[in-house]
Scaffold this motif. Sequence first.
Motif, PDB file in Angstrom:
ATOM      1  N   VAL A  25     -16.834 -12.324  -5.997  1.00  0.00           N
ATOM      2  CA  VAL A  25     -18.342 -12.626  -6.138  1.00  0.00           C
ATOM      3  C   VAL A  25     -18.855 -11.331  -5.013  1.00  0.00           C
ATOM      4  O   VAL A  25     -18.814 -11.247  -4.098  1.00  0.00           O
ATOM      5  CB  VAL A  25     -18.906 -13.787  -5.768  1.00  0.00           C
ATOM      6  N   GLU A  26     -19.727 -10.548  -5.664  1.00  0.00           N
ATOM      7  CA  GLU A  26     -20.424  -9.596  -4.814  1.00  0.00           C
ATOM      8  C   GLU A  26     -21.741  -9.206  -5.532  1.00  0.00           C
ATOM      9  O   GLU A  26     -22.177  -9.663  -6.511  1.00  0.00           O
ATOM     10  CB  GLU A  26     -19.689  -8.200  -4.715  1.00  0.00           C
ATOM     11  N   ARG A  27     -22.740  -8.488  -4.632  1.00  0.00           N
ATOM     12  CA  ARG A  27     -23.812  -8.054  -5.309  1.00  0.00           C
ATOM     13  C   ARG A  27     -23.994  -6.680  -5.437  1.00  0.00           C
ATOM     14  O   ARG A  27     -23.608  -5.766  -4.212  1.00  0.00           O
ATOM     15  CB  ARG A  27     -24.749  -8.606  -4.092  1.00  0.00           C
ATOM     16  N   THR A  28     -24.649  -5.947  -6.574  1.00  0.00           N
ATOM     17  CA  THR A  28     -24.870  -4.705  -6.514  1.00  0.00           C
ATOM     18  C   THR A  28     -26.268  -4.524  -6.975  1.00  0.00           C
ATOM     19  O   THR A  28     -26.570  -5.080  -8.074  1.00  0.00           O
ATOM     20  CB  THR A  28     -24.211  -3.806  -7.504  1.00  0.00           C
ATOM     21  N   GLY A  29     -27.286  -3.887  -6.355  1.00  0.00           N
ATOM     22  CA  GLY A  29     -28.507  -3.825  -6.735  1.00  0.00           C
ATOM     23  C   GLY A  29     -29.210  -5.089  -6.919  1.00  0.00           C
ATOM     24  O   GLY A  29     -29.012  -5.767  -6.261  1.00  0.00           O
ATOM     25  N   GLU A  30     -29.634  -5.049  -8.381  1.00  0.00           N
ATOM     26  CA  GLU A  30     -30.447  -6.328  -8.783  1.00  0.00           C
ATOM     27  C   GLU A  30     -29.313  -7.567  -9.400  1.00  0.00           C
ATOM     28  O   GLU A  30     -30.022  -8.045 -10.167  1.00  0.00           O
ATOM     29  CB  GLU A  30     -31.557  -6.148  -9.555  1.00  0.00           C
ATOM     30  N   HIS A  31     -28.142  -7.225  -9.502  1.00  0.00           N
ATOM     31  CA  HIS A  31     -27.181  -8.022 -10.165  1.00  0.00           C
ATOM     32  C   HIS A  31     -26.056  -8.730  -9.244  1.00  0.00           C
ATOM     33  O   HIS A  31     -25.775  -8.067  -8.150  1.00  0.00           O
ATOM     34  CB  HIS A  31     -26.324  -7.106 -11.162  1.00  0.00           C
ATOM     35  N   CYS A  32     -25.721  -9.758  -9.539  1.00  0.00           N
ATOM     36  CA  CYS A  32     -24.641 -10.478  -9.214  1.00  0.00           C
ATOM     37  C   CYS A  32     -23.311 -10.377  -9.947  1.00  0.00           C
ATOM     38  O   CYS A  32     -23.425 -10.376 -11.020  1.00  0.00           O
ATOM     39  CB  CYS A  32     -24.948 -11.811  -8.776  1.00  0.00           C
ATOM     40  N   LEU A  33     -22.250  -9.929  -9.386  1.00  0.00           N
ATOM     41  CA  LEU A  33     -21.219  -9.566 -10.139  1.00  0.00           C
ATOM     42  C   LEU A  33     -19.886 -10.581  -9.815  1.00  0.00           C
ATOM     43  O   LEU A  33     -19.748 -11.025  -8.795  1.00  0.00           O
ATOM     44  CB  LEU A  33     -20.539  -8.178  -9.897  1.00  0.00           C
ATOM     45  N   PHE A  34     -19.483 -11.394 -10.817  1.00  0.00           N
ATOM     46  CA  PHE A  34     -18.357 -12.020 -10.602  1.00  0.00           C
ATOM     47  C   PHE A  34     -17.157 -11.225 -11.418  1.00  0.00           C
ATOM     48  O   PHE A  34     -17.041 -11.200 -12.649  1.00  0.00           O
ATOM     49  CB  PHE A  34     -18.520 -13.424 -11.531  1.00  0.00           C
ATOM     50  N   HIS A  35     -16.334 -10.932 -10.473  1.00  0.00           N
ATOM     51  CA  HIS A  35     -15.064 -10.179 -11.154  1.00  0.00           C
ATOM     52  C   HIS A  35     -13.860 -11.151 -11.193  1.00  0.00           C
ATOM     53  O   HIS A  35     -13.482 -11.887 -10.257  1.00  0.00           O
ATOM     54  CB  HIS A  35     -14.649  -9.091 -10.099  1.00  0.00           C
ATOM     55  N   VAL A  36     -13.221 -11.217 -12.461  1.00  0.00           N
ATOM     56  CA  VAL A  36     -12.186 -11.809 -12.722  1.00  0.00           C
ATOM     57  C   VAL A  36     -10.861 -10.876 -12.832  1.00  0.00           C
ATOM     58  O   VAL A  36     -10.857 -10.311 -13.878  1.00  0.00           O
ATOM     59  CB  VAL A  36     -12.181 -12.861 -13.883  1.00  0.00           C
ATOM     60  N   ILE A  37     -10.076 -10.939 -11.649  1.00  0.00           N
ATOM     61  CA  ILE A  37      -9.100  -9.777 -11.821  1.00  0.00           C
ATOM     62  C   ILE A  37      -7.767 -10.423 -11.980  1.00  0.00           C
ATOM     63  O   ILE A  37      -7.396 -11.311 -11.201  1.00  0.00           O
ATOM     64  CB  ILE A  37      -9.510  -9.053 -10.258  1.00  0.00           C
ATOM     65  N   ASP A  38      -6.676 -10.064 -12.744  1.00  0.00           N
ATOM     66  CA  ASP A  38      -5.399 -10.628 -12.699  1.00  0.00           C
ATOM     67  C   ASP A  38      -4.392  -9.226 -12.751  1.00  0.00           C
ATOM     68  O   ASP A  38      -4.874  -8.265 -12.736  1.00  0.00           O
ATOM     69  CB  ASP A  38      -5.261 -11.183 -13.990  1.00  0.00           C
ATOM     70  N   THR A  39      -3.385  -9.623 -12.645  1.00  0.00           N
ATOM     71  CA  THR A  39      -1.991  -8.670 -12.384  1.00  0.00           C
ATOM     72  C   THR A  39      -1.271  -8.819 -13.687  1.00  0.00           C
ATOM     73  O   THR A  39       0.037  -8.690 -13.376  1.00  0.00           O
ATOM     74  CB  THR A  39      -1.300  -8.903 -11.023  1.00  0.00           C
ATOM     75  N   GLY A  40      -1.854  -9.285 -14.627  1.00  0.00           N
ATOM     76  CA  GLY A  40      -1.316  -9.608 -16.069  1.00  0.00           C
ATOM     77  C   GLY A  40      -0.564  -8.516 -17.040  1.00  0.00           C
ATOM     78  O   GLY A  40      -0.449  -7.171 -16.439  1.00  0.00           O
ATOM     79  N   ILE A  41      -0.481  -8.657 -18.052  1.00  0.00           N
ATOM     80  CA  ILE A  41      -0.107  -7.601 -19.025  1.00  0.00           C
ATOM     81  C   ILE A  41      -1.140  -6.707 -19.393  1.00  0.00           C
ATOM     82  O   ILE A  41      -0.719  -5.451 -19.926  1.00  0.00           O
ATOM     83  CB  ILE A  41       0.548  -8.440 -20.554  1.00  0.00           C
ATOM     84  N   GLY A  42      -2.492  -6.700 -19.051  1.00  0.00           N
ATOM     85  CA  GLY A  42      -3.374  -5.845 -19.450  1.00  0.00           C
ATOM     86  C   GLY A  42      -3.721  -5.587 -20.724  1.00  0.00           C
ATOM     87  O   GLY A  42      -3.062  -6.403 -21.674  1.00  0.00           O
ATOM     88  N   ILE A  43      -4.712  -4.719 -21.379  1.00  0.00           N
ATOM     89  CA  ILE A  43      -5.215  -4.761 -22.402  1.00  0.00           C
ATOM     90  C   ILE A  43      -4.967  -3.137 -22.982  1.00  0.00           C
ATOM     91  O   ILE A  43      -5.766  -2.331 -22.036  1.00  0.00           O
ATOM     92  CB  ILE A  43      -6.612  -5.098 -22.665  1.00  0.00           C
ATOM     93  N   ALA A  44      -4.717  -2.830 -24.169  1.00  0.00           N
ATOM     94  CA  ALA A  44      -4.555  -1.601 -24.332  1.00  0.00           C
ATOM     95  C   ALA A  44      -5.936  -0.770 -24.520  1.00  0.00           C
ATOM     96  O   ALA A  44      -6.652  -1.521 -25.019  1.00  0.00           O
ATOM     97  CB  ALA A  44      -3.692  -1.378 -25.603  1.00  0.00           C
ATOM     98  N   GLU A  45      -5.908   0.308 -24.290  1.00  0.00           N
ATOM     99  CA  GLU A  45      -7.358   0.935 -24.343  1.00  0.00           C
ATOM    100  C   GLU A  45      -8.084   0.854 -25.444  1.00  0.00           C
ATOM    101  O   GLU A  45      -9.283   0.649 -25.511  1.00  0.00           O
ATOM    102  CB  GLU A  45      -7.341   2.592 -23.780  1.00  0.00           C
ATOM    103  N   ASP A  46      -7.333   1.158 -26.416  1.00  0.00           N
ATOM    104  CA  ASP A  46      -8.241   1.084 -28.060  1.00  0.00           C
ATOM    105  C   ASP A  46      -8.341  -0.339 -28.444  1.00  0.00           C
ATOM    106  O   ASP A  46      -8.744  -0.717 -29.319  1.00  0.00           O
ATOM    107  CB  ASP A  46      -7.406   1.788 -29.123  1.00  0.00           C
ATOM    108  N   HIS A  47      -7.973  -1.204 -27.552  1.00  0.00           N
ATOM    109  CA  HIS A  47      -8.253  -2.705 -27.806  1.00  0.00           C
ATOM    110  C   HIS A  47      -9.516  -3.032 -26.983  1.00  0.00           C
ATOM    111  O   HIS A  47      -9.993  -4.219 -27.210  1.00  0.00           O
ATOM    112  CB  HIS A  47      -7.120  -3.649 -27.520  1.00  0.00           C
TER     113      HIS A  47
END
Length: 481
Positions: free
Chosen positions: A399-421
């Motif tokens: 959880v962090e703040r940038t400017g006027e927004h609060c950001l919730f990043h959900v980060i995983d080390t999983g299979i990933g998503i192909a760029e065209d998807h």
Amino acid sequence: MNGEPQSPAPDSGTPEGARLDPFGWWEYDLRNGRVEWDPRARRILGIPGSGVLTLDRARSVIHPDDLALADAVLAEALKPGGSGHYSVQKRINRADGDRWVRTIGHIQHDEDGEPVRLIGIVEDITYAVDADRPFESAITGSDIILAHYDTDLRYTWVYNADPHFEAHAAVGHRDDELAPPESVAELTALKRETIDQDRELSRVVEVIVAGEPRYYTVHARPLHGPSGAVVGAVTAAAEVTEPVLSERAAREASEAKSRLMSLVSHELRTPLAGILGHADLLEQGVPVEIPEEALEHVRRIQTGVTHMHALIDELLTFARLEAGRERPEVNTVAPADVAREAISLVDGAAREEGLDLRLETVDGLPDLRTDGRRVVQLLVNLLGNAIKYTEDGAVTLRVERTGEHCLFHVIDTGIGIAEDHLDKIFEPFWRAPRSDGSGRRGNGLGLPVALQTARLLNGDIEVSSRVGEGSRLTLHLPLTD
Ligand code: ADP
């Protein structure tokens, strides 16, 4: 001007606004040379504020190449014995770019026959011109009907009548003499109110023409004689049958979908709850203990039914969000509390999968004015996906703040998503092909629900990913409401 229109006007600066409410009023007082524009006309012409203006200020917004034409048409209208009509298409210099407008007016005389003012409308025709329609056809036929009538609601002149209305036969008559009274009842009521209550009104009215309903946006303004008494009124009307009917069809379709959904909810959810209840009882040995081999079947029933229940709930939520029937319940929440709650709800699932579940927050994050319950659900949804599509490694909520927004990043080390998807994952029912390694698939509604929820909260979801390395889904929420 005699007060504001009754209903707020759509913004004429947008295609939809220009379609439903394409014009504003103006009045040029010939005795003192002042021009008055109503708020809609000012918006079309790009002159902020209110009140009267000098003719020179009014002329200053006209494109220099069209000024001579506008002046000539005005001189012609004012010429003794002239037509008394003013009608011109011209460009307007607006701060956000040039606009095409059509201005139509009509001279009013006092009891001695002296011209006292020019009154009319200005119509934004930029969208018609821009729509690649041949320019001539865009500017020759105005869709707006301008009419003047007396206190008995009898027409004194009609300008630019549409084909459903015989203008030449109308003068001297009332609408309810020209057509069955019930088919023009709403129009007559609007005109009567304008005169009786001496106020400007704006309304969409239904008029039955040849047995079919037609809809018109009608603006009506009372006119006053020298003593200040109401002597009649002017109306400007534009047909909006097509947008009104298409909006109604869309609303009816959405209502039909909602009805179907509530049927599904009752007819499927209720028996499912019953099945689950009975399965639970059997598992607990009520009314009799059942052998272990049979219990295995009972547990499969429980798993299947629980899954169906969740799917139906997700479908219902999606349908409600799509129909715009969800309203956020705004309260003050601390971002770190929301994150902690979401983490606690997926902790068990992460542990079962042998994944490392982390929460990273920074100090001093300001509170959010948002629907805390929905933010938790949304984060659980994203975290659930991260756990589902990660074989080993970690799932982190940062959880962090940038400017006027609060950001919730959900980060995983999983299979990933192909760029065209990346742009497909938010489409309802879309799921990556099995070849991507996503062996444990859901129903493809989780992310569409998450995105709709984020938008309901004036936020958004952003995604970045690398196949084989992991994904990051970020919820942005505004810090001010
Ligand atoms: P589902 O119920 O299938 O998970 P979602 O709408 O939540 O549906 O997600 C749509 C698809 O996006 C998933 O089927 C999956 O292919 C992909 N996806 C979503 N989150 C992730 C993630 N964290 N890692 C990899 N793929 C993901």
